[in-house]
Design a protein around this motif. Sequence first.
Motif, PDB file in Angstrom:
ATOM      1  N   UNK A  88      38.349 -36.834   0.989  1.00  0.00           N
ATOM      2  CA  UNK A  88      37.984 -38.252   0.843  1.00  0.00           C
ATOM      3  C   UNK A  88      37.066 -38.563  -0.340  1.00  0.00           C
ATOM      4  N   UNK A  89      36.130 -37.670  -0.652  1.00  0.00           N
ATOM      5  CA  UNK A  89      35.181 -37.938  -1.735  1.00  0.00           C
ATOM      6  C   UNK A  89      34.950 -36.669  -2.548  1.00  0.00           C
ATOM      7  N   UNK A  90      35.903 -36.299  -3.408  1.00  0.00           N
ATOM      8  CA  UNK A  90      35.731 -35.066  -4.194  1.00  0.00           C
ATOM      9  C   UNK A  90      34.526 -35.172  -5.129  1.00  0.00           C
ATOM     10  N   UNK A  91      33.947 -34.023  -5.446  1.00  0.00           N
ATOM     11  CA  UNK A  91      32.747 -33.994  -6.282  1.00  0.00           C
ATOM     12  C   UNK A  91      32.933 -33.018  -7.431  1.00  0.00           C
ATOM     13  N   UNK A  92      32.208 -33.229  -8.505  1.00  0.00           N
ATOM     14  CA  UNK A  92      32.168 -32.275  -9.622  1.00  0.00           C
ATOM     15  C   UNK A  92      31.100 -31.247  -9.270  1.00  0.00           C
ATOM     16  N   UNK A  93      31.438 -29.967  -9.336  1.00  0.00           N
ATOM     17  CA  UNK A  93      30.511 -28.917  -8.917  1.00  0.00           C
ATOM     18  C   UNK A  93      30.241 -27.956 -10.055  1.00  0.00           C
ATOM     19  N   UNK A  94      28.992 -27.575 -10.169  1.00  0.00           N
ATOM     20  CA  UNK A  94      28.587 -26.566 -11.141  1.00  0.00           C
ATOM     21  C   UNK A  94      27.549 -25.681 -10.462  1.00  0.00           C
ATOM     22  N   UNK A  95      27.725 -24.383 -10.535  1.00  0.00           N
ATOM     23  CA  UNK A  95      26.812 -23.451  -9.871  1.00  0.00           C
ATOM     24  C   UNK A  95      25.420 -23.438 -10.494  1.00  0.00           C
ATOM     25  N   UNK A  96      25.283 -23.927 -11.725  1.00  0.00           N
ATOM     26  CA  UNK A  96      23.961 -23.901 -12.360  1.00  0.00           C
ATOM     27  C   UNK A  96      23.155 -25.187 -12.128  1.00  0.00           C
ATOM     28  N   UNK A  97      23.614 -26.061 -11.230  1.00  0.00           N
ATOM     29  CA  UNK A  97      22.851 -27.268 -10.891  1.00  0.00           C
ATOM     30  C   UNK A  97      21.617 -26.873 -10.076  1.00  0.00           C
ATOM     31  N   UNK A  98      20.559 -27.676 -10.133  1.00  0.00           N
ATOM     32  CA  UNK A  98      19.400 -27.409  -9.264  1.00  0.00           C
ATOM     33  C   UNK A  98      19.772 -27.634  -7.792  1.00  0.00           C
ATOM     34  N   UNK A  99      18.998 -27.043  -6.913  1.00  0.00           N
ATOM     35  CA  UNK A  99      19.267 -27.103  -5.474  1.00  0.00           C
ATOM     36  C   UNK A  99      19.397 -28.541  -4.967  1.00  0.00           C
ATOM     37  N   UNK A 100      18.490 -29.420  -5.372  1.00  0.00           N
ATOM     38  CA  UNK A 100      18.525 -30.804  -4.864  1.00  0.00           C
ATOM     39  C   UNK A 100      19.770 -31.551  -5.348  1.00  0.00           C
ATOM     40  N   UNK A 101      20.242 -31.231  -6.549  1.00  0.00           N
ATOM     41  CA  UNK A 101      21.478 -31.852  -7.037  1.00  0.00           C
ATOM     42  C   UNK A 101      22.669 -31.358  -6.223  1.00  0.00           C
ATOM     43  N   UNK A 102      22.691 -30.074  -5.909  1.00  0.00           N
ATOM     44  CA  UNK A 102      23.767 -29.532  -5.070  1.00  0.00           C
ATOM     45  C   UNK A 102      23.740 -30.193  -3.697  1.00  0.00           C
ATOM     46  N   UNK A 103      22.541 -30.329  -3.125  1.00  0.00           N
ATOM     47  CA  UNK A 103      22.412 -30.950  -1.808  1.00  0.00           C
ATOM     48  C   UNK A 103      22.893 -32.404  -1.853  1.00  0.00           C
ATOM     49  N   UNK A 104      22.526 -33.123  -2.899  1.00  0.00           N
ATOM     50  CA  UNK A 104      22.947 -34.523  -3.025  1.00  0.00           C
ATOM     51  C   UNK A 104      24.465 -34.625  -3.117  1.00  0.00           C
ATOM     52  N   UNK A 105      25.069 -33.733  -3.902  1.00  0.00           N
ATOM     53  CA  UNK A 105      26.528 -33.795  -4.061  1.00  0.00           C
ATOM     54  C   UNK A 105      27.268 -33.413  -2.781  1.00  0.00           C
ATOM     55  N   UNK A 106      26.792 -32.388  -2.085  1.00  0.00           N
ATOM     56  CA  UNK A 106      27.423 -32.031  -0.808  1.00  0.00           C
ATOM     57  C   UNK A 106      27.224 -33.170   0.187  1.00  0.00           C
ATOM     58  N   UNK A 107      26.059 -33.800   0.172  1.00  0.00           N
ATOM     59  CA  UNK A 107      25.816 -34.952   1.038  1.00  0.00           C
ATOM     60  C   UNK A 107      26.804 -36.068   0.768  1.00  0.00           C
ATOM     61  N   UNK A 108      27.048 -36.350  -0.487  1.00  0.00           N
ATOM     62  CA  UNK A 108      28.031 -37.379  -0.841  1.00  0.00           C
ATOM     63  C   UNK A 108      29.426 -36.939  -0.396  1.00  0.00           C
ATOM     64  N   UNK A 109      29.729 -35.658  -0.578  1.00  0.00           N
ATOM     65  CA  UNK A 109      31.039 -35.114  -0.206  1.00  0.00           C
ATOM     66  C   UNK A 109      31.309 -35.273   1.286  1.00  0.00           C
ATOM     67  N   UNK A 110      30.299 -35.039   2.124  1.00  0.00           N
ATOM     68  CA  UNK A 110      30.509 -35.137   3.567  1.00  0.00           C
ATOM     69  C   UNK A 110      30.266 -36.546   4.104  1.00  0.00           C
ATOM     70  N   UNK A 111      29.920 -37.488   3.215  1.00  0.00           N
ATOM     71  CA  UNK A 111      29.840 -38.893   3.604  1.00  0.00           C
ATOM     72  C   UNK A 111      28.474 -39.403   3.998  1.00  0.00           C
TER      73      UNK A 111
END
Length: 157
Positions: free
Chosen positions: A93-116
Amino acid sequence: MENQTNQQPHNQQPPRPTLIGHRRAANKSSAFQAKLEQMALPLAPLVQLTTGEIHPSFPGTLLNFWLLTDAELEALAHFYHQRTPCRWTFHYPCPIAWSSDMPLEEKRRRIGRFIGLRGCETPIRVRPEREVEEEARAARARDEEEEIWRRKLRWYN
């Protein structure tokens, strides 16, 4: 004798907090209780498109979401086809752009958006007032220079 003076008789109650102190304690307690209730909100699990399974690290509550580690966020992104784009990536439903070198909070924000989760959208960059003023000055100077050239070259157009 000394022990008797330090002990309170059984019929006496401990001193009650003043009304102001009691209100503060109640406010803090109710705010704390509200936060606990918010953190206990259950999250609907997301299933993997290819297998229909739920990742073992998928957070069951909002608190569990905030406690996800970097490795768990990476594993979630990989499990749900977001870390390495493939034919399944854009079927969520909400694909995200992912990069392993993102900071932890950016990863958390993107996964949060991904799961709605609400509030996990990409933040809007607010420019400082000085930057806006400089940009306006530069645009005004450009407009003035164009007007000068327009007046000078009026006869040649």
